[in-house]
Design a protein around this motif. Structure first.
Motif, PDB file in Angstrom:
ATOM      1  N   ASP A   6       0.824  -1.198   0.000  1.00 55.12           N
ATOM      2  CA  ASP A   6       0.000   0.000   0.000  1.00 55.12           C
ATOM      3  C   ASP A   6       0.865   1.259   0.000  1.00 55.12           C
ATOM      4  O   ASP A   6       1.823   1.362   0.773  1.00 55.12           O
ATOM      5  N   ALA A   7       0.493   2.233  -0.822  1.00 53.11           N
ATOM      6  CA  ALA A   7       1.211   3.514  -0.852  1.00 53.11           C
ATOM      7  C   ALA A   7       1.086   4.231   0.485  1.00 53.11           C
ATOM      8  O   ALA A   7       1.997   4.944   0.904  1.00 53.11           O
ATOM      9  N   ARG A   8      -0.017   4.027   1.190  1.00 53.37           N
ATOM     10  CA  ARG A   8      -0.199   4.719   2.477  1.00 53.37           C
ATOM     11  C   ARG A   8       0.697   4.146   3.578  1.00 53.37           C
ATOM     12  O   ARG A   8       0.783   4.717   4.655  1.00 53.37           O
ATOM     13  N   TRP A  10       3.907   4.074   3.537  1.00 54.55           N
ATOM     14  CA  TRP A  10       5.220   4.721   3.529  1.00 54.55           C
ATOM     15  C   TRP A  10       5.245   5.831   4.560  1.00 54.55           C
ATOM     16  O   TRP A  10       4.267   6.547   4.744  1.00 54.55           O
ATOM     17  N   GLU A  11       6.379   5.945   5.238  1.00 56.75           N
ATOM     18  CA  GLU A  11       6.559   6.992   6.244  1.00 56.75           C
ATOM     19  C   GLU A  11       7.774   7.822   5.861  1.00 56.75           C
ATOM     20  O   GLU A  11       8.807   7.286   5.445  1.00 56.75           O
ATOM     21  N   ASN A  27      -0.074  14.080   7.575  1.00 53.33           N
ATOM     22  CA  ASN A  27      -1.136  14.512   6.660  1.00 53.33           C
ATOM     23  C   ASN A  27      -0.758  14.413   5.183  1.00 53.33           C
ATOM     24  O   ASN A  27      -1.210  15.214   4.366  1.00 53.33           O
ATOM     25  N   LEU A  29      -0.845  12.893   1.457  1.00 56.62           N
ATOM     26  CA  LEU A  29      -1.841  12.256   0.592  1.00 56.62           C
ATOM     27  C   LEU A  29      -1.199  11.500  -0.565  1.00 56.62           C
ATOM     28  O   LEU A  29      -1.794  10.577  -1.110  1.00 56.62           O
ATOM     29  N   SER A  30       0.010  11.928  -0.955  1.00 58.10           N
ATOM     30  CA  SER A  30       0.683  11.252  -2.057  1.00 58.10           C
ATOM     31  C   SER A  30       2.185  11.511  -1.986  1.00 58.10           C
ATOM     32  O   SER A  30       2.637  12.426  -1.302  1.00 58.10           O
ATOM     33  N   TRP A  31       2.917  10.678  -2.692  1.00 58.72           N
ATOM     34  CA  TRP A  31       4.354  10.849  -2.799  1.00 58.72           C
ATOM     35  C   TRP A  31       4.800  10.230  -4.108  1.00 58.72           C
ATOM     36  O   TRP A  31       4.119   9.356  -4.664  1.00 58.72           O
ATOM     37  N   GLY A  68       0.396  16.815   0.549  1.00 61.72           N
ATOM     38  CA  GLY A  68      -0.708  16.491   1.437  1.00 61.72           C
ATOM     39  C   GLY A  68      -1.466  17.736   1.828  1.00 61.72           C
ATOM     40  O   GLY A  68      -1.616  18.672   1.036  1.00 61.72           O
ATOM     41  N   HIS A 104       8.876   1.835   4.011  1.00 61.27           N
ATOM     42  CA  HIS A 104       7.535   1.270   4.088  1.00 61.27           C
ATOM     43  C   HIS A 104       7.440   0.571   5.441  1.00 61.27           C
ATOM     44  O   HIS A 104       8.436   0.045   5.946  1.00 61.27           O
TER      45      HIS A 104
END
Length: 149
Positions: A6-8, A10-11, A27, A29-31, A68, A104
Motif C-alpha cells: 500500500d502507498a499509504r 510509507w513513512e 497529513n 496524501l501522495s508521494w 498532502g 515502508h
C-alpha cells in the motif's frame, strides 16, 4: 510471487534541529520518487558503434516529492511541515543540506538521504483543505539504517 504494498504504508521523516532526531511528516496524501532526476549521461557513440547509440551514465540523482494537507491542530503547525517551512527552507550553501529518511512500514531499514528541500505551492478552493508539498533532492549516495525497536 510478492504482493503489492500500500502507498499509504510509507513513512517520511526529516531530521530536525537536534542531530539524529527525526520528525514525521504528517497529513500526506501522495508521494513520488523520480530516481532518474538529475541524471547526466555522455554520448559514447563512435564509428565502431555500427550506427547504434551508446552512452555512459556520469551522474545519478533522485528526488522525492511529498504532498498532502497543510496541517495544524489548535493553531499549532505539524512539526515536520513547520520545520521545513520555517527553518530548512531558509538555509543556504552548506547549511541548505539536511537529512530525510523514508521506509515502508513492512521494512526494517530506513533509506536515508542527505538532501536539499524545496517547499511546494500551497493553496485551495472554497470547499477544500489547504494543500502542502515539498520536494527533496538527494545529494550523494543514499544510506540505510535499522529501524529502532
Amino acid at each position: 510471487m510478492g504482493r503489492p504494498i500500500d502507498a499509504r504504508g510509507w513513512e517520511f521523516q526529516v531530521e530536525g534541529a537536534t542531530p539524529n532526531t527525526f520528525i514525521r511528516l504528517a497529513n500526506l496524501l501522495s508521494w513520488s520518487e523520480n530516481p532518474g532526476e538529475n541524471e547526466e549521461t555522455v554520448d559514447t557513440t563512435d564509428f565502431d558503434s555500427d550506427g547504434y547509440y551508446e552512452q555512459d551514465v556520469m551522474q545519478r540523482g533522485s528526488t522525492i516529492e511529498v504532498s498532502g494537507q497543510y496541517a495544524a491542530t489548535s493553531g499549532t503547525r505539524d512539526p515536520g511541515q513547520d520545520y521545513i517551512d520555517k527553518t530548512w527552507a531558509y538555509k543556504f550553501g552548506e547549511e541548505s543540506r539536511g537529512r530525510m529518511r523514508y521506509r515502508h512500514l513492512s521494512q526494517n531499514e530506513w533509506t536515508v538521504w542527505e538532501c536539499t528541500v524545496t517547499p511546494g505551492e500551497r493553496g485551495g478552493e472554497t470547499n477544500a483543505k489547504t494543500s502542502w508539498s515539498a520536494t527533496f533532492t538527494r545529494c550523494g549516495a543514499p544510506t540505510t539504517t535499522a529501524v529502532a525497536p
